[in-house]
Design a protein around this motif. Structure first.
Motif, mmCIF file in Angstrom:
data_model
loop_
_atom_site.group_PDB
_atom_site.id
_atom_site.type_symbol
_atom_site.label_atom_id
_atom_site.label_comp_id
_atom_site.label_asym_id
_atom_site.label_seq_id
_atom_site.Cartn_x
_atom_site.Cartn_y
_atom_site.Cartn_z
ATOM 1 N N UNK A 1 0.703 -1.275 0.080
ATOM 2 C CA UNK A 1 0.121 -0.070 -0.075
ATOM 3 C C UNK A 1 0.845 1.184 0.097
ATOM 4 N N UNK A 2 2.118 1.141 0.062
ATOM 5 C CA UNK A 2 3.189 2.156 0.061
ATOM 6 C C UNK A 2 3.223 2.885 1.201
ATOM 7 N N UNK A 3 3.008 2.260 2.437
ATOM 8 C CA UNK A 3 2.736 2.996 3.535
ATOM 9 C C UNK A 3 4.286 2.789 4.242
ATOM 10 N N UNK A 4 5.030 3.743 4.959
ATOM 11 C CA UNK A 4 6.159 3.681 5.633
ATOM 12 C C UNK A 4 5.961 3.673 7.081
ATOM 13 N N UNK A 5 6.859 3.259 7.799
ATOM 14 C CA UNK A 5 7.070 3.275 9.403
ATOM 15 C C UNK A 5 6.684 4.725 9.702
ATOM 16 N N UNK A 6 7.261 5.741 8.939
ATOM 17 C CA UNK A 6 7.429 6.976 9.237
ATOM 18 C C UNK A 6 6.483 7.949 9.010
ATOM 19 N N UNK A 7 5.566 7.495 8.233
ATOM 20 C CA UNK A 7 4.214 7.905 7.678
ATOM 21 C C UNK A 7 2.958 8.481 8.868
ATOM 22 N N UNK A 8 2.613 9.589 8.803
ATOM 23 C CA UNK A 8 1.447 9.868 9.190
ATOM 24 C C UNK A 8 0.310 9.261 8.540
#
Length: 264
Positions: free
Chosen positions: A74-81
Motif C-alpha cells: 500500500x506504499x505505507x512507511x513506518x515514518x508516515x502519518x
C-alpha cells in the motif's frame, strides 16, 4: 497519541497517507477520498483469533509478515502519518490504527477521520481514481510494552479495584455474563448518527463520567470483537486518557480458566 481529526485537518495535510479500510468493491465502485489507498478490514483481521476469542495476550493480531507485506504494498512507511476511515462511524478504521500501534507505529502519527466516507462525501470531493504508490519495506517492531494485556492482568485489576473495568459489548451480552465489577459502555453511544463522527467532547465526557470512566483512573477495556474495543480505545486516547489497557480474550476462555463472571 492516536487522535481523531477533521476533514479539514486532512485536506490541509497532503503528505499524510490516507487509508480506506472498506471492502474493495466499495472502494472501487462507490469511490473514495482522493489519494486514499485501500487496505480492507478483512486483510488485517486474524480470523483464527476471532474464532477463539483472542486467547492469551496475543490478542487478535494478524501475522506480522503478512501485515508488513500488506502495508508495504500500500506504499505505507513506518515514518508516515496515517489517517484511516471506513463507512461505519470509524469502528473498523480504528482497528487498523490500534494494530499499527501494537506493531510499533508511532501513535502520534496515527489518526482516525472524524466521521466516515458517507459524511465526507456530503461536503467534499471523492474519486474513483486509484493511486499507484511506490512499494515500501514496512517493518513491524513491537514495543516492549503495549496496552494489550492478558487475563491475569485483568483479573488482578478487578480483584484489587485499582482500575475501571469496561465491557464494550451489547447489553444482552453484558447481562448474560461479565467480568465482576465491570461497567458497560457501548461504543455507539459515543458517536453521533447525524454527523457519523464523535459526539461533542463535553457530551462524550459526560457519558464516560457517568460510568466512572475518568482520566484519573486506570482503564481496562474488554470485548469479544477487536473493532469495538479499538474504537473505544482510540476515543479515550484522543481525550487524553493516559492509562488505558485492553484485553481481547473471550469470556468463554475466561470461564474455561476458572475465572468468575457476574450476571445482570
Amino acid at each position: 497519541m492516536t487522535d481523531i481529526v477533521s476533514a479539514e485537518w486532512v485536506l490541509d495535510r497532503p503528505d499524510v497517507r490516507i487509508v480506506d479500510v472498506r471492502d474493495a468493491w466499495e472502494y472501487d465502485g462507490i469511490g473514495h477520498l482522493p489519494g486514499a489507498v485501500n487496505v480492507p478490514f478483512d486483510a488485517y483481521r486474524a480470523d483464527a483469533h476471532e474464532a477463539e476469542g483472542g486467547e492469551g495476550s496475543a490478542g487478535m493480531l494478524p501475522d506480522e509478515g503478512e501485515f508488513e507485506a500488506l502495508l508495504g504494498e500500500a506504499g505505507i512507511s513506518v515514518d508516515d502519518h496515517v489517517v484511516a476511515y471506513d463507512d461505519t462511524h470509524g469502528v473498523f478504521a480504528a482497528r487498523l490504527l490500534v494494530t499499527l500501534e501494537l506493531f510499533g507505529h508511532d501513535p502520534a502519527k496515527l489518526h482516525l477521520l472524524d466521521g466516515d466516507f458517507s459524511a465526507w462525501q456530503l461536503e467534499h470531493e471523492t474519486t474513483g481514481e486509484v493511486p499507484e504508490p511506490a512499494p515500501t519495506d514496512y517493518a513491524v517492531d513491537p514495543p516492549a510494552e503495549t496496552p494489550l494485556v492478558d487475563a491475569d492482568a485483568v483479573s488482578a485489576a478487578a480483584e484489587s479495584g485499582d482500575a475501571v473495568i469496561v465491557d464494550t459489548r451489547e447489553q444482552w451480552e453484558y447481562e448474560e455474563g461479565h467480568i465482576p465489577g465491570a461497567v458497560r459502555l457501548d461504543w455507539q453511544t459515543l458517536v453521533d448518527d447525524e454527523t457519523r463522527g464523535l459526539r461533542p467532547e463535553d457530551e462524550v465526557r459526560e457519558i464516560l463520567t457517568e460510568r466512572g470512566i475518568v482520566p484519573e483512573e486506570r482503564i481496562v477495556l474488554y470485548c469479544n470483537t477487536a473493532r469495538r474495543i479499538s474504537h473505544t480505545y482510540v476515543v479515550l486516547r484522543h481525550l487524553g486518557f493516559e492509562d488505558v489497557a485492553f484485553y481481547e480474550g473471550s469470556l468463554t476462555e475466561w470461564e474455561r480458566q476458572g475465572r468468575p463472571l457476574e450476571t445482570a
